[in-house]
Design a protein around this motif. Sequence first.
Motif, PDB file in Angstrom:
ATOM      1  N   ARG A  52      -4.658 -11.718 -18.329  1.00  0.00           N
ATOM      2  CA  ARG A  52      -5.724 -11.282 -17.421  1.00  0.00           C
ATOM      3  C   ARG A  52      -6.751 -12.392 -17.209  1.00  0.00           C
ATOM      4  O   ARG A  52      -7.353 -12.477 -16.133  1.00  0.00           O
ATOM      5  CB  ARG A  52      -6.392 -10.010 -17.947  1.00  0.00           C
ATOM      6  N   LEU A  57      -8.907 -11.559 -13.927  1.00  0.00           N
ATOM      7  CA  LEU A  57      -9.345 -10.169 -14.068  1.00  0.00           C
ATOM      8  C   LEU A  57     -10.267 -10.003 -15.268  1.00  0.00           C
ATOM      9  O   LEU A  57     -10.955  -9.002 -15.393  1.00  0.00           O
ATOM     10  CB  LEU A  57      -8.128  -9.236 -14.204  1.00  0.00           C
ATOM     11  N   PHE A  92       1.784  -5.437 -12.969  1.00  0.00           N
ATOM     12  CA  PHE A  92       1.062  -4.687 -13.982  1.00  0.00           C
ATOM     13  C   PHE A  92       2.020  -3.811 -14.785  1.00  0.00           C
ATOM     14  O   PHE A  92       3.073  -3.409 -14.299  1.00  0.00           O
ATOM     15  CB  PHE A  92      -0.006  -3.807 -13.331  1.00  0.00           C
ATOM     16  N   ASN A  94       1.794  -0.750 -15.639  1.00  0.00           N
ATOM     17  CA  ASN A  94       2.074   0.571 -15.045  1.00  0.00           C
ATOM     18  C   ASN A  94       2.438   0.435 -13.561  1.00  0.00           C
ATOM     19  O   ASN A  94       2.263   1.371 -12.797  1.00  0.00           O
ATOM     20  CB  ASN A  94       0.882   1.496 -15.240  1.00  0.00           C
ATOM     21  N   ALA A  96       1.139  -0.294 -10.885  1.00  0.00           N
ATOM     22  CA  ALA A  96      -0.021  -0.354  -9.987  1.00  0.00           C
ATOM     23  C   ALA A  96       0.369  -0.444  -8.518  1.00  0.00           C
ATOM     24  O   ALA A  96      -0.229  -1.182  -7.738  1.00  0.00           O
ATOM     25  CB  ALA A  96      -0.961  -1.519 -10.363  1.00  0.00           C
ATOM     26  N   LEU A  97       1.380   0.327  -8.124  1.00  0.00           N
ATOM     27  CA  LEU A  97       1.694   0.423  -6.692  1.00  0.00           C
ATOM     28  C   LEU A  97       0.665   1.345  -6.057  1.00  0.00           C
ATOM     29  O   LEU A  97       0.229   2.310  -6.677  1.00  0.00           O
ATOM     30  CB  LEU A  97       3.099   1.005  -6.496  1.00  0.00           C
ATOM     31  N   PHE A  98       0.286   1.038  -4.801  1.00  0.00           N
ATOM     32  CA  PHE A  98      -0.701   1.882  -4.140  1.00  0.00           C
ATOM     33  C   PHE A  98      -0.036   3.203  -3.747  1.00  0.00           C
ATOM     34  O   PHE A  98       0.869   3.213  -2.900  1.00  0.00           O
ATOM     35  CB  PHE A  98      -1.256   1.162  -2.912  1.00  0.00           C
ATOM     36  N   PRO A  99      -0.477   4.319  -4.341  1.00  0.00           N
ATOM     37  CA  PRO A  99       0.241   5.581  -4.131  1.00  0.00           C
ATOM     38  C   PRO A  99       0.113   6.113  -2.708  1.00  0.00           C
ATOM     39  O   PRO A  99       0.934   6.913  -2.282  1.00  0.00           O
ATOM     40  CB  PRO A  99      -0.412   6.547  -5.125  1.00  0.00           C
ATOM     41  N   HIS A 100      -0.918   5.650  -1.975  1.00  0.00           N
ATOM     42  CA  HIS A 100      -1.112   6.166  -0.619  1.00  0.00           C
ATOM     43  C   HIS A 100      -0.455   5.290   0.438  1.00  0.00           C
ATOM     44  O   HIS A 100      -0.636   5.507   1.626  1.00  0.00           O
ATOM     45  CB  HIS A 100      -2.610   6.300  -0.320  1.00  0.00           C
TER      46      HIS A 100
ATOM     47  N   ASP B 117      -7.420   4.653 -10.578  1.00  0.00           N
ATOM     48  CA  ASP B 117      -6.942   3.655 -11.537  1.00  0.00           C
ATOM     49  C   ASP B 117      -7.469   2.265 -11.172  1.00  0.00           C
ATOM     50  O   ASP B 117      -7.204   1.760 -10.082  1.00  0.00           O
ATOM     51  CB  ASP B 117      -5.405   3.661 -11.508  1.00  0.00           C
ATOM     52  N   GLU B 119      -6.570  -0.526 -12.198  1.00  0.00           N
ATOM     53  CA  GLU B 119      -5.502  -1.505 -12.033  1.00  0.00           C
ATOM     54  C   GLU B 119      -5.123  -1.654 -10.562  1.00  0.00           C
ATOM     55  O   GLU B 119      -4.711  -2.731 -10.131  1.00  0.00           O
ATOM     56  CB  GLU B 119      -4.260  -1.099 -12.836  1.00  0.00           C
ATOM     57  N   LEU B 120      -5.264  -0.558  -9.794  1.00  0.00           N
ATOM     58  CA  LEU B 120      -4.936  -0.626  -8.367  1.00  0.00           C
ATOM     59  C   LEU B 120      -5.912  -1.562  -7.659  1.00  0.00           C
ATOM     60  O   LEU B 120      -5.526  -2.337  -6.784  1.00  0.00           O
ATOM     61  CB  LEU B 120      -4.990   0.766  -7.748  1.00  0.00           C
ATOM     62  N   TYR B 122      -7.552  -4.010  -9.146  1.00  0.00           N
ATOM     63  CA  TYR B 122      -7.228  -5.360  -9.609  1.00  0.00           C
ATOM     64  C   TYR B 122      -6.004  -5.898  -8.866  1.00  0.00           C
ATOM     65  O   TYR B 122      -5.949  -7.071  -8.504  1.00  0.00           O
ATOM     66  CB  TYR B 122      -6.967  -5.361 -11.115  1.00  0.00           C
ATOM     67  N   LEU B 142      -8.090   6.768  -1.940  1.00  0.00           N
ATOM     68  CA  LEU B 142      -7.544   7.482  -3.093  1.00  0.00           C
ATOM     69  C   LEU B 142      -8.539   8.496  -3.648  1.00  0.00           C
ATOM     70  O   LEU B 142      -8.163   9.383  -4.410  1.00  0.00           O
ATOM     71  CB  LEU B 142      -7.127   6.480  -4.173  1.00  0.00           C
TER      72      LEU B 142
END
Lengths: 366, 222
Positions: A52, A57, A92, A94, A96-100, B117, B119-120, B122, B142
């Motif tokens: 990071r 980050l 990442f 998890n 970290a795909l954009f769910p929308h 989240d 992380e999104l 970032y 979101l």
Amino acid sequence: MGVKVSVTKEYRSRNKKGSSEDVFSLDATFETGDELVVLFGRSGSGKTTTLRCIAGLETPESGSIVVNDQTYFDSSSGVNLQPQYRRPGYVFQNYALFPHMDVRKNIIYGLKGWDKEKKEERMFEMLRLLHIEGLEDRYPSQLSGGQKQRVALARALAPNPGILLLDEPFSALDMVVRMRLRERIKAIQNELGIPVLFITHSPEEAFSLADRVIVLHNGKVHQTGSPRDVFYSPVDRNVAELVGVSNIFDNGKVVERSPVGTVVEGRGLQFITSSSVDASENVSCGIRPENVHLKPYDENLLSGNGNVFAGNVINVTDKGSSKIMAVELDGSDFILLSEVPTRLSGEIDFSRVIVEISPDDVLVFE
Amino acid sequence: MLEDAWIPLLITLKVAVLSTAFVAVLGILISYALARREFRGKWLADIIVTLPLVLPPTVTGYLLVFLLGKNGIIGQTIFELTGWSLLFTWHAAVIAAFVVSLPLMVKTTASAISAVDRELEYAAYTLGHSELETMLFVTLPLAKKGILAGIVLSFARAVGEFGATLMVAGNIPGKTNTMSLSIYTAFQSGNDALANILVITLVVVSLLSMALTARFVDRWSV
């Protein structure tokens, strides 16, 4: 080109109980080229914090980070590039795909300022590269774990990053998918020729993937080298444990030095090793379980040279492709773990065995 | 009679729509700052924004009179600059509705943003997007359910606002007599027929706005 990192930072890590936090201090220095580098260590060792810091980050307290000859961070001159100007390919843990956004939008999102046709073209190119053609209209919630991981990789690679950073990308995937994706990462690194930093706590993954392994423990770099170096010549006890050297004893005493090898006495037994031993007391030795060879008990073998012991198998754990056998050696409380391929284990009588260890396989470290 | 119901409805809608518009824009910015930024005096900002939620509306109204009146810090400045007095205008009613409904917007929206989240965000940064772009295209979309809920609550609160409005805007017929105030006046003066019409209108308007937002929420959810 490559990566030069030398950073210090206090970081927190959830301890095993999950509630309170442990504070560690990261003090990591390493240098790599355009190769596939695995940052290897337990959770809490500072791997993620290091990654990071490279991505921007998190901000180190002091030190410097140089990637592909560009200074990302330098505490002495006050340089600290925002992640937007570093633009690493970052995958990442998890995903970290954009769910929308659907897969198409997720991948195109990183192609800021590109022509519309170029964006579309690049998106399809990425889908092909990761073998996920046809998924472009799906939403992340409609994807399997392996597909999500491939989309995350496609998104990270689409803008042609100068470096690829992967934070335990395969930890939630099953074995077959893991093996496929490992092969893909390796191929991509070969093709793009950019530095790839890959975090894992799996020794198998580190060994099979890395051009170079960096072993982190409690925030410090303990060893850097080829997988072979790290796995077969760990520099210290911590690294040895991490890379799976399960048979370790401490407080060994050198009782004899000869051209053939050095004899170390510990746990009531004498081991001969071909490794060089500088100290004469407080020597730690270790043997990888796959290098502890078992044979059916035969009294005649005991008179041979080298490390030959008699013992009793007291426990067997079947791992599928191999069996882990715990052997209690005669005249000692030392219980050796031996990993025997399942196809060979049939020859062994499970009670009384002869243990043979080549002097080359008795590792010595601080 | 019809005019006695029609005008309060128009005033109420004007005040509630305007105050909700301001609440939505400012509320989102404040919520984002509270949820995502570290700054000095953050706890104080949080308290000031939340205060009208726990204070009786009459107390909020009294404090507003204190600030907006001709001798108040804000009111005096405006008067000296423009010769315009804020109190007892429909603008004052908008301000009263804004102040009492802002905490509802901020509480709901800030918790919705916190739930996104990090992380999104970032991930968006590493893909070259600025914090503002990330907020607009990742964080807020979101958090839209919480934002919408905040807007609905704020609108309902603005429509129902009584105490603070009475203190700062009065109950001037044709200017600041909102539905809530008119219902009270009609009831007090024994005009039950008007009170009934006003109550039914208000109930219908409230139900309608809730039904509409419910449909929006459904359509927007992924």
